[in-house]
Motif scaffolding. Structure first.
Motif, short mmCIF file in Angstrom:
data_model
loop_
_atom_site.label_atom_id
_atom_site.label_comp_id
_atom_site.label_asym_id
_atom_site.label_seq_id
_atom_site.Cartn_x
_atom_site.Cartn_y
_atom_site.Cartn_z
N TYR A 66 49.93 -52.22 -14.71
CA TYR A 66 50.90 -52.08 -15.80
C TYR A 66 51.55 -50.69 -15.76
O TYR A 66 52.77 -50.57 -15.71
CB TYR A 66 50.20 -52.30 -17.13
CG TYR A 66 51.12 -52.36 -18.33
CD1 TYR A 66 51.84 -53.52 -18.61
CD2 TYR A 66 51.25 -51.28 -19.18
CE1 TYR A 66 52.67 -53.59 -19.71
CE2 TYR A 66 52.09 -51.34 -20.28
CZ TYR A 66 52.80 -52.49 -20.55
OH TYR A 66 53.63 -52.56 -21.64
N THR B 125 35.91 -55.69 -33.81
CA THR B 125 35.45 -55.15 -32.52
C THR B 125 36.06 -53.78 -32.25
O THR B 125 37.22 -53.67 -31.89
CB THR B 125 35.83 -56.10 -31.38
OG1 THR B 125 37.25 -56.39 -31.47
CG2 THR B 125 35.06 -57.42 -31.46
N ASP C 157 40.87 -46.18 -20.82
CA ASP C 157 41.48 -46.29 -22.16
C ASP C 157 41.92 -44.88 -22.60
O ASP C 157 41.09 -43.98 -22.70
CB ASP C 157 40.43 -46.83 -23.13
CG ASP C 157 41.04 -47.37 -24.40
OD1 ASP C 157 41.23 -48.58 -24.49
OD2 ASP C 157 41.28 -46.56 -25.32
N ARG D 193 45.85 -43.85 -31.77
CA ARG D 193 47.12 -44.47 -31.41
C ARG D 193 48.08 -44.23 -32.58
O ARG D 193 47.64 -43.98 -33.71
CB ARG D 193 46.99 -45.98 -31.19
CG ARG D 193 46.14 -46.41 -30.01
CD ARG D 193 46.76 -46.05 -28.67
NE ARG D 193 46.00 -46.60 -27.55
CZ ARG D 193 44.95 -45.99 -26.97
NH1 ARG D 193 44.54 -44.81 -27.39
NH2 ARG D 193 44.34 -46.57 -25.95
N VAL E 206 44.98 -54.26 -30.50
CA VAL E 206 44.06 -53.90 -31.57
C VAL E 206 44.51 -54.39 -32.96
O VAL E 206 43.68 -54.86 -33.75
CB VAL E 206 43.78 -52.38 -31.55
CG1 VAL E 206 45.01 -51.56 -31.96
CG2 VAL E 206 42.59 -52.03 -32.41
N ALA F 15 52.10 -57.46 -22.31
CA ALA F 15 51.89 -56.09 -22.79
C ALA F 15 50.46 -55.82 -23.23
O ALA F 15 50.05 -54.67 -23.38
CB ALA F 15 52.83 -55.81 -23.96
N ARG G 284 47.13 -40.71 -28.34
CA ARG G 284 48.52 -41.06 -28.04
C ARG G 284 49.37 -40.86 -29.30
O ARG G 284 49.03 -41.36 -30.36
CB ARG G 284 48.60 -42.51 -27.58
CG ARG G 284 50.00 -42.93 -27.21
CD ARG G 284 50.05 -44.36 -26.78
NE ARG G 284 49.45 -44.59 -25.48
CZ ARG G 284 49.01 -45.79 -25.09
NH1 ARG G 284 49.08 -46.81 -25.89
NH2 ARG G 284 48.51 -45.94 -23.89
N THR H 211 57.17 -47.79 -21.45
CA THR H 211 55.97 -47.73 -22.27
C THR H 211 55.36 -46.34 -22.31
O THR H 211 55.51 -45.55 -21.37
CB THR H 211 54.92 -48.72 -21.68
OG1 THR H 211 53.67 -48.50 -22.32
CG2 THR H 211 54.74 -48.52 -20.19
N SER H 212 54.62 -46.09 -23.38
CA SER H 212 53.82 -44.87 -23.47
C SER H 212 52.77 -44.82 -22.36
O SER H 212 52.24 -43.75 -22.07
CB SER H 212 53.11 -44.83 -24.81
OG SER H 212 52.19 -45.90 -24.89
N ASN I 174 52.90 -48.46 -28.85
CA ASN I 174 52.06 -49.35 -29.69
C ASN I 174 52.78 -50.02 -30.86
O ASN I 174 52.60 -49.64 -32.03
CB ASN I 174 50.84 -48.57 -30.20
CG ASN I 174 49.88 -48.27 -29.06
OD1 ASN I 174 50.08 -47.30 -28.33
ND2 ASN I 174 48.88 -49.11 -28.88
O1 UGA Z 1 52.06 -49.99 -26.78
C1 UGA Z 1 51.81 -49.13 -25.95
O2 UGA Z 1 52.17 -47.98 -26.08
C2 UGA Z 1 51.11 -49.53 -24.69
O3 UGA Z 1 49.72 -49.51 -24.87
C3 UGA Z 1 48.96 -50.66 -24.98
O4 UGA Z 1 47.65 -50.29 -24.65
P1 UGA Z 1 46.64 -49.81 -25.77
O5 UGA Z 1 47.17 -48.67 -26.54
O6 UGA Z 1 45.34 -49.61 -25.12
O7 UGA Z 1 46.66 -51.07 -26.77
P2 UGA Z 1 45.51 -51.89 -27.50
O8 UGA Z 1 44.91 -52.90 -26.59
O9 UGA Z 1 46.11 -52.36 -28.77
O10 UGA Z 1 44.36 -50.83 -27.81
C4 UGA Z 1 44.53 -49.72 -28.67
C5 UGA Z 1 43.19 -49.06 -28.87
O11 UGA Z 1 42.37 -49.92 -29.65
C6 UGA Z 1 41.17 -50.20 -28.98
N1 UGA Z 1 40.78 -51.61 -29.32
C7 UGA Z 1 41.51 -52.66 -28.90
C8 UGA Z 1 41.17 -53.94 -29.28
C9 UGA Z 1 40.05 -54.14 -30.09
O12 UGA Z 1 39.66 -55.28 -30.46
N2 UGA Z 1 39.33 -53.07 -30.48
C10 UGA Z 1 39.67 -51.80 -30.13
O13 UGA Z 1 38.98 -50.82 -30.54
C11 UGA Z 1 41.43 -49.98 -27.50
O14 UGA Z 1 40.27 -49.66 -26.81
C12 UGA Z 1 42.42 -48.83 -27.57
O15 UGA Z 1 41.75 -47.61 -27.66
C13 UGA Z 1 49.39 -51.72 -24.01
O16 UGA Z 1 49.03 -51.37 -22.71
C14 UGA Z 1 50.85 -51.93 -24.02
O17 UGA Z 1 51.14 -52.92 -24.96
C15 UGA Z 1 51.74 -50.82 -24.34
O18 UGA Z 1 52.74 -50.62 -23.41
#
Ligand code: UGA
Length: 269
Positions: free
Chosen positions: A99, A156, A227, A165, A141, A31, A231, A70-71, A128
């Motif tokens: 994905y 980061t 990205d 989110r 994150v 995920a 959401r 998933t979202s 999320n």
């Molecule tokens: O849970 C969800 O609804 C879906 O979205 C997630 O994707 P994402 O929301 O991008 O998840 P993260 O990797 O946790 O990122 C969330 C946000 O934090 C940011 N981020 C992530 C990691 C980090 O170290 N720093 C940071 O700013 C990302 O760029 C993003 O904008 C994953 O794709 C899936 O687990 C899931 O299906």
């Protein structure tokens, strides 16, 4: 797990499985964006072949089957908050597509099995989710920020940190999942499950720093491809058809997650 009735099997869902069961929760698939993009072909196979194999199993034994969707099926959404009738805004050929499109195709398969074979399907769109027992190297994150804060490493932030989110605590999610599985045959979803309170990644970082008492710096890194900017689930349907709503808000959920990582993180060599 100590029960003699409990049996754990290690199995790759991209291959057929022959077991006798009444209910199937199909949660198979990495995920975390960094993990699902590591072997994107396998990610699509897990969602698509995995859905075909699990639906085939459900059909053979007459089991009910729940799909962890998933979202991400909404992509980078232009409708906000996201309702289940929104068809989404997804790049079909990008780095996240393995994905997003894999999960979208799995939803298609679920609904075609329903229409062709009247299977008992339940499709849940998860937003999320986080909590204790995430892997320290999960890459998403919440675990990243908590682990970085506890280790005094830089936090980061990808992009400018103003993307949003809505974070759902794991216990709330599990509660909704079990409720959805227990609904009558006519309830198929898709149904959004998440916590509609929306935060920027900057606010998340500040909250984690506050809870951990860490003095980690914030560092800004490139935003990953495609990205999503915003959401937030509309959970009206979950409230109405499951009698469900989240009970653990972000600060409390983060406290529990911090407590878990503080207890389990190995000391740095
Ligand atoms: O849970 C969800 O609804 C879906 O979205 C997630 O994707 P994402 O929301 O991008 O998840 P993260 O990797 O946790 O990122 C969330 C946000 O934090 C940011 N981020 C992530 C990691 C980090 O170290 N720093 C940071 O700013 C990302 O760029 C993003 O904008 C994953 O794709 C899936 O687990 C899931 O299906």
């Amino acid at each position: 797990m100590g029960s003699p009735m409990f049996e754990l099997m290690r199995h790759d869902v991209t291959f057929p499985l022959y077991v006798e069961v009444d209910e199937i929760y199909n949660l198979a698939c990495p995920a975390s964006p960094i993990h699902y993009q590591h072997d994107p072909v396998q990610t699509t196979k897990t969602s698509v072949h995995g859905a075909i194999n699990m639906l085939g199993l459900a059909k053979r034994v007459g089991a009910r089957i729940l799909q962890a969707s998933t979202s991400e099926v909404y992509g980078d959404p232009v409708v906000h908050p996201q309702t289940e009738d929104y068809w989404g805004h997804v790049n079909p050929i990008g780095f996240r597509s393995c994905y997003d499109e894999g999960k979208r195709c799995a939803e298609t398969l679920f609904f075609d099995y329903r229409r062709q074979h009247d299977l008992g399907i339940k499709v849940m769109r998860i937003f999320n989710t986080y909590g204790p027992r995430m892997h320290a190297h999960d890459g998403r994150v919440v675990s990243n920020f908590v682990v970085q804060a506890l280790r005094g490493e830089p936090i980061t932030i990808y992009g400018d940190g103003r993307q949003t989110r809505s974070f759902c605590y794991v216990d709330d999610l599990v509660d909704a999942m079990v409720r959805l599985m227990g609904t009558p045959h006519e309830v198929t979803g898709p149904i959004n499950v998440g916590n509609p309170n929306e935060f920027t990644m900057l606010t998340l970082a500040e909250t984690v720093l506050e809870i951990t008492g860490s003095s980690s710096d914030l560092v800004f890194k490139d935003l990953p491809h495609d990205d999503p900017q915003q959401r937030r689930p509309d959970i009206t349907l979950a409230r109405e058809s499951l009698g469900w709503q989240p009970t653990v808000e972000l600060e409390e959920g983060l406290r529990r997650t911090v407590e878990y990582f503080a207890r389990t993180l190995p000391a740095r060599a």
